[in-house]
Design a protein around this motif. Structure first.
Motif, PDB file in Angstrom:
ATOM      1  N   TYR A 197      24.940  97.619  25.860  1.00 57.13           N
ATOM      2  CA  TYR A 197      26.020  97.276  24.943  1.00 57.13           C
ATOM      3  C   TYR A 197      25.664  96.139  23.983  1.00 57.13           C
ATOM      4  O   TYR A 197      25.853  96.264  22.769  1.00 57.13           O
ATOM      5  N   ALA A 247      24.455  94.401  18.468  1.00 55.24           N
ATOM      6  CA  ALA A 247      23.602  93.636  17.553  1.00 55.24           C
ATOM      7  C   ALA A 247      23.046  94.560  16.468  1.00 55.24           C
ATOM      8  O   ALA A 247      23.021  94.204  15.283  1.00 55.24           O
ATOM      9  N   HIS A 248      22.631  95.747  16.859  1.00 52.50           N
ATOM     10  CA  HIS A 248      22.126  96.729  15.894  1.00 52.50           C
ATOM     11  C   HIS A 248      23.246  97.155  14.939  1.00 52.50           C
ATOM     12  O   HIS A 248      23.034  97.264  13.731  1.00 52.50           O
ATOM     13  N   ARG A 249      24.423  97.357  15.473  1.00 50.60           N
ATOM     14  CA  ARG A 249      25.586  97.715  14.656  1.00 50.60           C
ATOM     15  C   ARG A 249      25.869  96.647  13.609  1.00 50.60           C
ATOM     16  O   ARG A 249      26.069  96.943  12.438  1.00 50.60           O
ATOM     17  N   ARG A 250      25.877  95.388  14.048  1.00 47.56           N
ATOM     18  CA  ARG A 250      26.133  94.287  13.106  1.00 47.56           C
ATOM     19  C   ARG A 250      25.064  94.238  12.008  1.00 47.56           C
ATOM     20  O   ARG A 250      25.376  94.004  10.843  1.00 47.56           O
ATOM     21  N   ALA A 251      23.808  94.472  12.386  1.00 50.80           N
ATOM     22  CA  ALA A 251      22.725  94.465  11.402  1.00 50.80           C
ATOM     23  C   ALA A 251      22.888  95.605  10.395  1.00 50.80           C
ATOM     24  O   ALA A 251      22.690  95.414   9.191  1.00 50.80           O
ATOM     25  N   LEU A 252      23.264  96.782  10.873  1.00 49.24           N
ATOM     26  CA  LEU A 252      23.489  97.914   9.963  1.00 49.24           C
ATOM     27  C   LEU A 252      24.645  97.646   9.009  1.00 49.24           C
ATOM     28  O   LEU A 252      24.564  97.949   7.818  1.00 49.24           O
ATOM     29  N   SER A 278      23.493  95.186   6.362  1.00 43.32           N
ATOM     30  CA  SER A 278      22.499  95.658   5.401  1.00 43.32           C
ATOM     31  C   SER A 278      22.894  96.942   4.668  1.00 43.32           C
ATOM     32  O   SER A 278      22.441  97.172   3.556  1.00 43.32           O
ATOM     33  N   ASP A 322      22.783  94.958  22.928  1.00 41.48           N
ATOM     34  CA  ASP A 322      21.775  95.371  21.942  1.00 41.48           C
ATOM     35  C   ASP A 322      22.352  96.347  20.926  1.00 41.48           C
ATOM     36  O   ASP A 322      22.045  96.277  19.734  1.00 41.48           O
ATOM     37  N   GLN A 323      23.193  97.265  21.384  1.00 46.21           N
ATOM     38  CA  GLN A 323      23.810  98.225  20.472  1.00 46.21           C
ATOM     39  C   GLN A 323      24.717  97.518  19.461  1.00 46.21           C
ATOM     40  O   GLN A 323      24.727  97.863  18.279  1.00 46.21           O
TER      41      GLN A 323
END
Length: 65
Positions: free
Chosen positions: A15, A20-25, A28, A17-18
């Motif tokens: 969760y 964190a990836h969501r926030r980065a997407l 950007s 890591d997912q």
């Protein structure tokens, strides 16, 4: 509903890591991440409503309607 309410949105070890990836997407490529067609909007709204109405799926995440 084939899966009981409260059993289809679960937090697991991936969760953090997912999210964190969501926030980065979102940061950007927010315009692509949040894009939805007019035809899909009613179903998306219904899904959001069902999700937020289930206290088991929201209170564990600190989500309040």
């Amino acid at each position: 509903m084939p899966i009981k309410p409260g059993e289809w949105l679960l937090m697991d070890d991936a969760y953090a890591d997912q999210m964190a990836h969501r926030r980065a997407l979102i940061a950007s490529k927010g315009d692509l991440v949040h894009r939805i067609s007019d035809g899909a909007f009613p179903a998306a709204r219904e899904l959001l409503s069902v999700t937020l109405d289930d206290p088991r799926s929201c209170t564990r995440r600190g989500i309040r309607r």
